[in-house]
Design a protein around this motif. Structure first.
Motif, PDB file in Angstrom:
ATOM      1  N   ILE A 181      37.565  38.931  12.868  1.00 35.76           N
ATOM      2  CA  ILE A 181      36.454  38.504  11.997  1.00 35.76           C
ATOM      3  C   ILE A 181      36.100  37.061  12.337  1.00 35.76           C
ATOM      4  CG2 ILE A 181      35.689  38.204   9.609  1.00 35.76           C
ATOM      5  CD1 ILE A 181      38.042  40.098   8.841  1.00 35.76           C
ATOM      6  N   GLN A 200      34.565  35.033   7.256  1.00 35.13           N
ATOM      7  CA  GLN A 200      35.864  35.303   6.624  1.00 35.13           C
ATOM      8  C   GLN A 200      35.861  35.078   5.109  1.00 35.13           C
ATOM      9  OE1 GLN A 200      39.112  33.370   8.687  1.00 35.13           O
ATOM     10  NE2 GLN A 200      38.534  34.257  10.653  1.00 35.13           N
ATOM     11  N   ILE A 235      34.173  38.319   3.375  1.00 41.05           N
ATOM     12  CA  ILE A 235      34.571  39.660   3.815  1.00 41.05           C
ATOM     13  C   ILE A 235      34.968  40.576   2.660  1.00 41.05           C
ATOM     14  CG2 ILE A 235      37.039  39.243   4.174  1.00 41.05           C
ATOM     15  CD1 ILE A 235      34.650  41.091   6.557  1.00 41.05           C
ATOM     16  N   VAL A 256      30.399  42.586   8.686  1.00 46.15           N
ATOM     17  CA  VAL A 256      30.232  41.639   9.792  1.00 46.15           C
ATOM     18  C   VAL A 256      29.319  42.259  10.840  1.00 46.15           C
ATOM     19  CG1 VAL A 256      31.404  40.371  11.624  1.00 46.15           C
ATOM     20  CG2 VAL A 256      32.481  40.609   9.380  1.00 46.15           C
TER      21      VAL A 256
END
Length: 438
Positions: free
Chosen positions: A377, A382, A385, A392
């Motif tokens: 990621i 991040q 998420i 993403v």
């Protein structure tokens, strides 16, 4: 609220008025009592020092002039002289408290109450050289008689003070409530208001709650839009394929392919609906959870075994290693936690990749670690998420069948268990997610 504050202020004022009144009355009466006794003491000593007693006993003393009664008692308690009555007809006074005290110490006094007359009789006695006792007495109003006499004045003053307190209570209540009403009427611009410092924490809390409400409203609106969008895609596909089959335009070969796509999109719909329902359940703050002590290692191992076929279909190796670790939670929550973390690690992995699940003790905590060698990621993504429907790589997510809700469910479960989650990831190298249970 205004009425309640006014009532309480008036009640306090009344309590203060009557408490003060009775205290002042008591203090004044105590001073009055001491003064009467002091006057009687002076009168008795004056009789002794001026040798006026013998003259009084020879001629009849008229006690009505100064309202003082004089009695002479011998050592045996017999009355030798009484200014207001015939001494021969009076009983023995040896048992009177003031007489007993005088024979013991040289002087004594007493106060006797008359419930019928509403008066108190004050006695003061001294012992003279001959051994006899001179006792002087005087009637005075009792405290209740004084109170009754002052009642009209007290009532007038009390009425005036109550009226004054009513006005003051009204003004004070209005002054106290005004800033609160201002806050209530201007909830959308609290930062512009001038308030007294005691209200600052209250206003800060309202501000925070207001911001949270707006944020939650925005999140719900966004969530509704995302759900609608996610549902629309598979439904459109199902509708399109079924319409082609119904019209007879599809060949036998196409019918099989279309049916497979309808089945795949139906499964996707079911998964999405189940995830939305589960998130709604986890959102309920006061939902009753049945927590118990569970072996996290055992639950994780069972979940890994269940996902082995899914991992093989994606060309990913899935391993488990752990030791017995007991945590207090709900079985369904722990199963969903492990399943979503592992499923996410498998979906976003590379062919020939690895997903390693570990359960261990770390100091006084139990740790669940799910580590993969997948796509990783990027740093910029991040922090977001764990948001609902956040992806993403949207094209890859949809191709793998993900709903975008798995990590959001994980976040809610972690919060329900008062656990802590940590994410370590590097793009192109993999991701490590650790959950710490107390």
């Amino acid at each position: 609220m205004k009425k309640k504050i006014k009532f309480q202020l008036l009640l306090l004022a009344l309590i203060g008025i009557f408490t003060t009144m009775f205290l002042v009355l008591g203090i004044c009466y105590d001073l009055f009592r001491k003064q009467v006794i002091e006057d009687l003491k002076t009168y008795a000593h004056l009789l002794e020092d001026t040798n006026a007693l013998s003259d009084l006993m020879e001629r009849r003393y008229d006690s009505k002039k100064d309202k003082v009664r004089i009695t002479v008692v011998d050592e045996s308690g017999d009355v030798l002289y009484e200014s207001d009555a015939d001494a021969d007809k009076m009983g023995n006074h040896g048992d009177r408290p003031e007489i007993i005290q005088t024979f013991a110490t040289g002087e004594g006094y007493a106060v006797r109450k008359s419930s019928t007359m509403g008066k108190n009789t004050f006695y003061y006695a001294i012992r003279i050289e001959e051994g006899n006792v001179i006792r002087v007495a005087k009637d005075a109003d009792s405290i209740w008689s004084i109170f009754a006499g002052a009642l009209p004045a007290i009532g007038g003053v009390t009425a005036f003070i109550i009226l004054l307190c009513t006005v003051v209570a009204h003004v004070l209540t209005k002054a106290l409530i005004a800033p609160i009403e201002k806050v209530a009427n201007n909830a959308d611009r609290l930062e512009e208001l001038e308030i007294y410092e005691e209200l600052a924490p209250f206003v800060a809390t309202i501000n925070e709650q207001h911001e949270n409400i707006l944020k939650n409203a925005g999140m719900r609106q966004e969530f509704t839009a995302n759900v609608s969008h996610e549902l629309k895609t598979p439904l459109t596909s199902i509708s399109g394929y079924s319409e082609l089959i119904e019209s007879g335009m599809a060949s036998d070969k196409d019918v099989v392919r279309f049916a497979r796509e309808i089945h795949r999109n139906s499964d996707r719909l079911l998964i999405l609906i189940n995830d939305v329902i589960r998130l709604s359940e986890l959102d309920v703050v006061d939902m009753e959870e049945h927590f118990e002590w569970l072996n996290l290692s055992e639950i994780a191992e069972t979940c890994v075994d269940m996902l082995q076929i899914n991992a093989e279909n994606h060309g990913v190796a899935l391993t488990f290693r752990g030791e017995t670790c007991m945590v207090r939670s709900e079985k369904q929550m722990l199963e969903e936690l492990v399943y979503n973390l592992c499923d996410n690690a498998i979906r976003y992995n590379n062919k020939g990749g690895l997903v390693a699940v570990l359960v261990k003790k770390a100091e006084d905590k139990t740790v669940l670690i799910v580590e993969d060698t997948g796509i990783g990621i990027p740093k910029a993504h991040q922090e977001r998420i764990f948001e609902r429907f956040y992806r993403v790589d949207k094209s890859r997510s949809k191709s793998t069948g993900g709903t975008g809700l798995g990590l959001a469910i994980v976040k809610h479960i972690v919060a329900k268990n008062e656990a802590k989650i940590e994410l370590e990831s590097e793009e192109g190298k993999g991701t490590k997610i650790s959950v710490f249970f107390s």
